[in-house]
Design a protein around this motif. Structure first.
Motif, PDB file in Angstrom:
ATOM      1  N   LEU A 135      21.589  94.044  77.191  1.00 61.15           N
ATOM      2  CA  LEU A 135      22.016  96.387  76.848  1.00 61.15           C
ATOM      3  C   LEU A 135      21.278  96.527  75.644  1.00 61.15           C
ATOM      4  CD1 LEU A 135      26.145  95.111  76.251  1.00 61.15           C
ATOM      5  CD2 LEU A 135      24.970  96.838  77.872  1.00 61.15           C
ATOM      6  N   HIS A 188      21.423 100.820  75.325  1.00 60.80           N
ATOM      7  CA  HIS A 188      23.046 100.793  73.922  1.00 60.80           C
ATOM      8  C   HIS A 188      22.849 100.073  72.584  1.00 60.80           C
ATOM      9  CE1 HIS A 188      25.376 101.930  77.345  1.00 60.80           C
ATOM     10  NE2 HIS A 188      24.488 101.297  78.157  1.00 60.80           N
ATOM     11  N   THR A 213      23.575 100.669  69.814  1.00 63.47           N
ATOM     12  CA  THR A 213      24.506  99.807  68.597  1.00 63.47           C
ATOM     13  C   THR A 213      25.440  99.192  68.450  1.00 63.47           C
ATOM     14  OG1 THR A 213      26.369 101.272  70.101  1.00 63.47           O
ATOM     15  CG2 THR A 213      25.375 102.956  68.129  1.00 63.47           C
ATOM     16  N   GLU A 245      25.406  95.360  68.286  1.00 61.03           N
ATOM     17  CA  GLU A 245      25.383  94.148  66.967  1.00 61.03           C
ATOM     18  C   GLU A 245      25.565  92.510  67.290  1.00 61.03           C
ATOM     19  OE1 GLU A 245      27.844  95.561  63.423  1.00 61.03           O
ATOM     20  OE2 GLU A 245      25.937  96.664  62.599  1.00 61.03           O
ATOM     21  N   THR A 246      26.582  92.374  67.827  1.00 60.34           N
ATOM     22  CA  THR A 246      26.938  90.792  68.805  1.00 60.34           C
ATOM     23  C   THR A 246      27.866  91.398  69.572  1.00 60.34           C
ATOM     24  OG1 THR A 246      28.355  90.568  67.261  1.00 60.34           O
ATOM     25  CG2 THR A 246      26.772  90.263  65.673  1.00 60.34           C
ATOM     26  N   ARG A 282      29.847  87.855  72.072  1.00 60.78           N
ATOM     27  CA  ARG A 282      30.550  86.278  72.492  1.00 60.78           C
ATOM     28  C   ARG A 282      30.846  86.883  74.114  1.00 60.78           C
ATOM     29  NH1 ARG A 282      29.103  83.144  68.639  1.00 60.78           N
ATOM     30  NH2 ARG A 282      30.146  81.418  69.615  1.00 60.78           N
ATOM     31  N   ASN A 331      33.380  85.022  76.616  1.00 60.95           N
ATOM     32  CA  ASN A 331      34.495  83.957  76.487  1.00 60.95           C
ATOM     33  C   ASN A 331      35.118  84.008  78.035  1.00 60.95           C
ATOM     34  OD1 ASN A 331      34.292  83.390  73.501  1.00 60.95           O
ATOM     35  ND2 ASN A 331      35.409  84.826  73.330  1.00 60.95           N
ATOM     36  N   ARG A 332      35.249  82.488  77.744  1.00 62.73           N
ATOM     37  CA  ARG A 332      36.667  82.394  79.540  1.00 62.73           C
ATOM     38  C   ARG A 332      38.068  82.929  78.646  1.00 62.73           C
ATOM     39  NH1 ARG A 332      34.669  78.309  78.849  1.00 62.73           N
ATOM     40  NH2 ARG A 332      36.073  75.816  79.252  1.00 62.73           N
ATOM     41  N   THR A 333      38.596  83.168  80.594  1.00 61.25           N
ATOM     42  CA  THR A 333      40.526  82.851  80.226  1.00 61.25           C
ATOM     43  C   THR A 333      40.732  82.409  81.247  1.00 61.25           C
ATOM     44  OG1 THR A 333      40.374  85.066  78.991  1.00 61.25           O
ATOM     45  CG2 THR A 333      42.791  85.317  80.232  1.00 61.25           C
ATOM     46  N   ASN A 336      38.238  83.972  84.447  1.00 65.82           N
ATOM     47  CA  ASN A 336      38.036  85.364  84.102  1.00 65.82           C
ATOM     48  C   ASN A 336      37.119  85.498  82.906  1.00 65.82           C
ATOM     49  OD1 ASN A 336      39.639  86.392  85.969  1.00 65.82           O
ATOM     50  ND2 ASN A 336      41.628  86.300  84.740  1.00 65.82           N
ATOM     51  N   ARG A 337      36.333  86.510  82.479  1.00 61.86           N
ATOM     52  CA  ARG A 337      35.681  86.195  81.032  1.00 61.86           C
ATOM     53  C   ARG A 337      36.000  87.804  80.468  1.00 61.86           C
ATOM     54  NH1 ARG A 337      32.629  87.818  85.201  1.00 61.86           N
ATOM     55  NH2 ARG A 337      31.123  90.249  84.183  1.00 61.86           N
ATOM     56  N   THR A 338      36.170  87.583  79.176  1.00 60.54           N
ATOM     57  CA  THR A 338      36.434  88.061  78.501  1.00 60.54           C
ATOM     58  C   THR A 338      34.781  88.628  77.620  1.00 60.54           C
ATOM     59  OG1 THR A 338      38.603  87.772  78.202  1.00 60.54           O
ATOM     60  CG2 THR A 338      38.251  88.940  76.058  1.00 60.54           C
ATOM     61  N   VAL A 339      34.542  90.097  77.036  1.00 63.02           N
ATOM     62  CA  VAL A 339      33.177  90.423  76.285  1.00 63.02           C
ATOM     63  C   VAL A 339      33.245  90.426  75.293  1.00 63.02           C
ATOM     64  CG1 VAL A 339      30.863  90.689  76.391  1.00 63.02           C
ATOM     65  CG2 VAL A 339      32.433  90.240  78.667  1.00 63.02           C
ATOM     66  N   GLU A 340      33.304  89.747  73.894  1.00 63.18           N
ATOM     67  CA  GLU A 340      33.882  90.728  72.849  1.00 63.18           C
ATOM     68  C   GLU A 340      32.437  91.279  72.496  1.00 63.18           C
ATOM     69  OE1 GLU A 340      36.618  89.894  71.576  1.00 63.18           O
ATOM     70  OE2 GLU A 340      37.845  88.810  72.492  1.00 63.18           O
ATOM     71  N   LEU A 341      32.374  92.053  71.238  1.00 63.81           N
ATOM     72  CA  LEU A 341      31.642  93.277  71.559  1.00 63.81           C
ATOM     73  C   LEU A 341      31.874  93.608  69.916  1.00 63.81           C
ATOM     74  CD1 LEU A 341      32.032  94.707  74.646  1.00 63.81           C
ATOM     75  CD2 LEU A 341      29.549  94.865  74.351  1.00 63.81           C
ATOM     76  N   GLU A 342      31.013  93.403  69.016  1.00 64.54           N
ATOM     77  CA  GLU A 342      29.980  94.182  67.710  1.00 64.54           C
ATOM     78  C   GLU A 342      29.738  95.727  67.655  1.00 64.54           C
ATOM     79  OE1 GLU A 342      32.559  93.017  65.328  1.00 64.54           O
ATOM     80  OE2 GLU A 342      31.960  95.201  63.998  1.00 64.54           O
ATOM     81  N   ILE A 343      31.043  96.696  67.769  1.00 62.95           N
ATOM     82  CA  ILE A 343      29.829  98.029  68.130  1.00 62.95           C
ATOM     83  C   ILE A 343      29.495  98.528  67.334  1.00 62.95           C
ATOM     84  CG2 ILE A 343      29.161 100.108  69.712  1.00 62.95           C
ATOM     85  CD1 ILE A 343      28.992  98.398  70.549  1.00 62.95           C
ATOM     86  N   ARG A 344      27.993  99.210  66.593  1.00 58.45           N
ATOM     87  CA  ARG A 344      28.017 100.173  65.070  1.00 58.45           C
ATOM     88  C   ARG A 344      28.407 101.540  65.639  1.00 58.45           C
ATOM     89  NH1 ARG A 344      23.477  97.899  64.807  1.00 58.45           N
ATOM     90  NH2 ARG A 344      22.583  99.670  65.341  1.00 58.45           N
ATOM     91  N   GLU A 379      31.356 104.184  75.597  1.00 56.45           N
ATOM     92  CA  GLU A 379      29.708 104.375  75.904  1.00 56.45           C
ATOM     93  C   GLU A 379      30.168 102.532  76.503  1.00 56.45           C
ATOM     94  OE1 GLU A 379      26.892 103.939  72.282  1.00 56.45           O
ATOM     95  OE2 GLU A 379      25.812 102.910  74.016  1.00 56.45           O
ATOM     96  N   THR A 431      30.529 102.297  80.105  1.00 58.89           N
ATOM     97  CA  THR A 431      29.144 102.481  81.097  1.00 58.89           C
ATOM     98  C   THR A 431      28.640 101.336  80.063  1.00 58.89           C
ATOM     99  OG1 THR A 431      28.909 105.252  80.285  1.00 58.89           O
ATOM    100  CG2 THR A 431      26.788 103.972  80.387  1.00 58.89           C
ATOM    101  N   MET A 432      28.450 100.357  79.171  1.00 57.15           N
ATOM    102  CA  MET A 432      27.873  99.320  79.220  1.00 57.15           C
ATOM    103  C   MET A 432      28.573  98.076  80.749  1.00 57.15           C
ATOM    104  SD  MET A 432      27.965  97.755  75.554  1.00 57.15           S
ATOM    105  CE  MET A 432      27.790  99.300  74.198  1.00 57.15           C
ATOM    106  N   ARG A 434      26.945  98.972  83.997  1.00 55.30           N
ATOM    107  CA  ARG A 434      25.373  98.917  84.253  1.00 55.30           C
ATOM    108  C   ARG A 434      25.822  97.261  84.629  1.00 55.30           C
ATOM    109  NH1 ARG A 434      22.352 102.225  79.917  1.00 55.30           N
ATOM    110  NH2 ARG A 434      20.381 102.139  81.461  1.00 55.30           N
ATOM    111  N   LEU A 435      26.139  96.455  83.191  1.00 55.14           N
ATOM    112  CA  LEU A 435      26.231  95.588  83.416  1.00 55.14           C
ATOM    113  C   LEU A 435      26.657  94.094  83.014  1.00 55.14           C
ATOM    114  CD1 LEU A 435      22.916  93.795  82.485  1.00 55.14           C
ATOM    115  CD2 LEU A 435      23.084  93.806  80.265  1.00 55.14           C
ATOM    116  N   LEU A 436      27.896  95.288  82.434  1.00 50.77           N
ATOM    117  CA  LEU A 436      28.578  93.718  82.036  1.00 50.77           C
ATOM    118  C   LEU A 436      30.148  93.159  83.394  1.00 50.77           C
ATOM    119  CD1 LEU A 436      30.017  95.289  77.660  1.00 50.77           C
ATOM    120  CD2 LEU A 436      28.093  92.926  78.959  1.00 50.77           C
TER     121      LEU A 436
END
Lengths: 80, 80
Positions: A25, A30, A32, A34-35, A37, A39-41, B39-47, B57, B60-61, B64-66
């Protein structure tokens, strides 16, 4: 009855897939991010009418197959 | 700011991984299992501090990718 299981790596266990996605990303601009992770559901449809019995059975499924007890935590949610 | 993205295959797209897990659970004796989807869950930390800008934003991610727009639906949840 519908049951959702949320499976996630323990916070102290690295998530290489999430790290790779975060890098990709940022490479796309992109910056901004930071991290990340990942997971799955697991969404299950289970035959039965007793929510407590179904929750107990899905708990067993998690311990046996759906989650890796060494690295992952899980939460079972029965939709009544 | 924390953002969660829920990604799931469209209902009309087969989920071979879920089908394999359903079969494995039945083989272990869990014969009340009707269907499984993973399914999957994406956990992001965004500034940033503007929830609307962050939501746009991350949208858009996803495109493009997720997520794979051909096969998957996604939902972006910004935790304010």
């Amino acid at each position: 009855m519908k049951v959702t299981v949320h499976v996630q790596r323990r916070p102290d266990i690295a998530d290489p897939q999430g790290t790779a996605v975060a890098r990709a990303l940022r490479d796309l601009g992109h910056d901004t991010v930071e991290t990340v992770r990942i997971n799955r559901t697991v969404e299950l449809e289970i035959r039965g009418t007793d929510p407590a019995a179904i929750e107990a059975e899905v708990q067993t499924m998690c311990e046996r197959l759906l989650a890796n007890p060494v690295m992952e935590d899980f939460e079972v949610v029965v939709h009544r």
